[in-house]
Design a protein around this motif. Structure first.
Motif, PDB file in Angstrom:
ATOM      1  N   ASN A 188     -13.727-130.020  10.904  1.00 49.42           N
ATOM      2  CA  ASN A 188     -13.955-128.587  11.148  1.00 49.42           C
ATOM      3  C   ASN A 188     -12.774-127.742  10.692  1.00 49.42           C
ATOM      4  N   SER A 189     -12.016-128.219   9.688  1.00 48.30           N
ATOM      5  CA  SER A 189     -10.834-127.500   9.226  1.00 48.30           C
ATOM      6  C   SER A 189     -11.169-126.118   8.684  1.00 48.30           C
ATOM      7  N   THR A 190     -12.365-125.974   8.094  1.00 47.42           N
ATOM      8  CA  THR A 190     -12.772-124.674   7.554  1.00 47.42           C
ATOM      9  C   THR A 190     -12.894-123.642   8.664  1.00 47.42           C
ATOM     10  N   GLU A 191     -13.374-124.073   9.824  1.00 46.71           N
ATOM     11  CA  GLU A 191     -13.518-123.170  10.961  1.00 46.71           C
ATOM     12  C   GLU A 191     -12.160-122.621  11.393  1.00 46.71           C
ATOM     13  N   GLU A 192     -11.122-123.442  11.292  1.00 48.66           N
ATOM     14  CA  GLU A 192      -9.781-122.992  11.659  1.00 48.66           C
ATOM     15  C   GLU A 192      -9.281-121.914  10.704  1.00 48.66           C
ATOM     16  N   VAL A 193      -9.569-122.084   9.412  1.00 53.50           N
ATOM     17  CA  VAL A 193      -9.159-121.085   8.413  1.00 53.50           C
ATOM     18  C   VAL A 193      -9.897-119.778   8.648  1.00 53.50           C
ATOM     19  N   VAL A 194     -11.180-119.871   8.968  1.00 50.48           N
ATOM     20  CA  VAL A 194     -11.977-118.678   9.261  1.00 50.48           C
ATOM     21  C   VAL A 194     -11.404-117.956  10.477  1.00 50.48           C
ATOM     22  N   LYS A 195     -11.015-118.719  11.483  1.00 53.00           N
ATOM     23  CA  LYS A 195     -10.442-118.132  12.695  1.00 53.00           C
ATOM     24  C   LYS A 195      -9.149-117.392  12.380  1.00 53.00           C
ATOM     25  N   GLU A 196      -8.305-117.980  11.521  1.00 53.06           N
ATOM     26  CA  GLU A 196      -7.068-117.324  11.110  1.00 53.06           C
ATOM     27  C   GLU A 196      -7.358-116.013  10.386  1.00 53.06           C
ATOM     28  N   ALA A 197      -8.374-116.029   9.532  1.00 50.73           N
ATOM     29  CA  ALA A 197      -8.759-114.817   8.804  1.00 50.73           C
ATOM     30  C   ALA A 197      -9.254-113.741   9.764  1.00 50.73           C
ATOM     31  N   GLU A 198     -10.048-114.140  10.749  1.00 52.67           N
ATOM     32  CA  GLU A 198     -10.556-113.194  11.743  1.00 52.67           C
ATOM     33  C   GLU A 198      -9.411-112.579  12.547  1.00 52.67           C
ATOM     34  N   GLU A 199      -8.418-113.402  12.886  1.00 53.30           N
ATOM     35  CA  GLU A 199      -7.262-112.906  13.628  1.00 53.30           C
ATOM     36  C   GLU A 199      -6.461-111.917  12.789  1.00 53.30           C
ATOM     37  N   ALA A 200      -6.361-112.193  11.489  1.00 51.19           N
ATOM     38  CA  ALA A 200      -5.634-111.285  10.594  1.00 51.19           C
ATOM     39  C   ALA A 200      -6.326-109.926  10.526  1.00 51.19           C
ATOM     40  N   VAL A 201      -7.669-109.943  10.493  1.00 48.57           N
ATOM     41  CA  VAL A 201      -8.434-108.692  10.463  1.00 48.57           C
ATOM     42  C   VAL A 201      -8.287-107.953  11.777  1.00 48.57           C
ATOM     43  N   GLU A 202      -8.330-108.689  12.887  1.00 49.48           N
ATOM     44  CA  GLU A 202      -8.200-108.070  14.205  1.00 49.48           C
ATOM     45  C   GLU A 202      -6.821-107.470  14.419  1.00 49.48           C
ATOM     46  N   ASP A 203      -5.795-108.115  13.855  1.00 50.07           N
ATOM     47  CA  ASP A 203      -4.430-107.617  14.016  1.00 50.07           C
ATOM     48  C   ASP A 203      -4.247-106.234  13.411  1.00 50.07           C
ATOM     49  N   GLN A 204      -5.079-105.915  12.399  1.00 51.14           N
ATOM     50  CA  GLN A 204      -4.988-104.590  11.787  1.00 51.14           C
ATOM     51  C   GLN A 204      -5.483-103.508  12.732  1.00 51.14           C
ATOM     52  N   GLY A 221     -20.259-121.199   4.652  1.00 50.95           N
ATOM     53  CA  GLY A 221     -20.610-122.356   5.470  1.00 50.95           C
ATOM     54  C   GLY A 221     -20.687-123.645   4.691  1.00 50.95           C
ATOM     55  N   ARG A 222     -20.693-123.564   3.361  1.00 49.03           N
ATOM     56  CA  ARG A 222     -20.813-124.763   2.529  1.00 49.03           C
ATOM     57  C   ARG A 222     -19.475-125.208   1.941  1.00 49.03           C
ATOM     58  N   ILE A 223     -18.433-124.411   2.156  1.00 46.17           N
ATOM     59  CA  ILE A 223     -17.121-124.743   1.607  1.00 46.17           C
ATOM     60  C   ILE A 223     -16.398-125.701   2.544  1.00 46.17           C
ATOM     61  N   SER A 224     -15.888-126.770   1.987  1.00 43.61           N
ATOM     62  CA  SER A 224     -15.102-127.733   2.753  1.00 43.61           C
ATOM     63  C   SER A 224     -13.633-127.539   2.418  1.00 43.61           C
ATOM     64  N   GLU A 225     -12.873-127.040   3.364  1.00 47.62           N
ATOM     65  CA  GLU A 225     -11.454-126.828   3.141  1.00 47.62           C
ATOM     66  C   GLU A 225     -10.760-128.158   2.821  1.00 47.62           C
ATOM     67  N   ARG A 226     -11.241-129.204   3.429  1.00 41.54           N
ATOM     68  CA  ARG A 226     -10.669-130.529   3.188  1.00 41.54           C
ATOM     69  C   ARG A 226     -10.872-130.952   1.724  1.00 41.54           C
ATOM     70  N   LEU A 227     -12.077-130.751   1.206  1.00 40.38           N
ATOM     71  CA  LEU A 227     -12.378-131.124  -0.175  1.00 40.38           C
ATOM     72  C   LEU A 227     -11.601-130.253  -1.152  1.00 40.38           C
ATOM     73  N   ILE A 228     -11.587-128.945  -0.917  1.00 36.95           N
ATOM     74  CA  ILE A 228     -10.888-128.021  -1.804  1.00 36.95           C
ATOM     75  C   ILE A 228      -9.394-128.344  -1.840  1.00 36.95           C
ATOM     76  N   THR A 229      -8.814-128.640  -0.677  1.00 33.77           N
ATOM     77  CA  THR A 229      -7.394-128.981  -0.606  1.00 33.77           C
ATOM     78  C   THR A 229      -7.110-130.258  -1.391  1.00 33.77           C
TER      79      THR A 229
END
Length: 213
Positions: A92-108, A186-194
């Motif tokens: 579920n590594s992609t979900e963690e990246v999405v969460k970081e992105a959401e936090e970055a947007v919220e911080d604004q 939802g189809r992107i695998s952060e693990r595969l891309i990395t």
């Protein structure tokens, strides 16, 4: 020249897919005008690319032997690190990246940022959104692996073609994020891309080694 363009295009495109800045663009495009988000995100990435190339150009002023083997070492180290990171990543590594992105947007939306951009948001809503997206993307990209790879490429290759390839790669990823982000996210695998990114780093490191100084 063609090699510099191709290397930067491939590295940036592969590295940016599923990256934090990719999901920032996806989230913003769900809330705001696609053209505004695309232009602001791409402008931030292009600015970071130019800055990275200038840093790489400064490094290239060192003796050619040092920059050549330094770039090779950087590619190999980053390649191995990315492969190891990919092997250790949970499913579920992609979900963690999405969460970081959401936090970055919220911080604004933080009071300090809201006050800083208040006049823009009230008088020129689209301009306010553009500035926010630019700042978020630029800060998220700082110190990212794509910035490091751009610096390394510019230090050992033609800076103009590295810049063109990198900006085109960023444009492709940003376009995918803005137009079809919700479909592909939802189809992107952060693990595969990395993992693929790590292999590419090793390939370009080996290519640079065999070509010589």
């Amino acid at each position: 020249m063609l090699q510099a363009f191709t290397a930067s295009l491939l590295l940036i495109t592969i590295s940016e897919l599923g990256d934090k800045t990719f999901f920032i663009a996806v989230i913003l495009s769900m809330k705001h005008n696609h053209r505004t988000v695309f232009s602001s995100v791409l402008a931030a990435l292009a600015a970071m690319t130019v800055l990275s190339v200038l840093l790489g150009k400064a490094v290239s002023l060192l003796p050619k032997l040092y920059t050549h083997y330094g770039a090779i070492a950087l590619f190999v180290i980053f390649g191995m690190k990315l492969i190891i990171d990919a092997l250790r990543m949970p499913a579920n590594s992609t979900e963690e990246v999405v969460k970081e992105a959401e936090e970055a947007v919220e911080d604004q939306g933080h009071p300090v940022n809201a006050k800083f951009l208040g006049k823009f948001l009230r008088r020129y809503p689209e301009l306010g959104i553009w500035v926010q997206a630019f700042i978020m993307t630029f800060l998220a990209e700082w110190g990212d692996r794509t910035q490091i790879s751009t610096i390394a490429l510019a230090a050992a290759n033609d800076p103009l073609f590295v810049t063109l390839g990198a900006i085109l790669g960023h444009a492709i990823c940003t376009l995918i994020a803005v137009i079809g982000g919700r479909l592909v996210a939802g189809r992107i695998s952060e693990r595969l891309i990395t993992g693929i990114g790590g292999v590419l780093f090793l390939i370009f490191g080996a290519t640079a080694y065999w070509q010589g100084v």
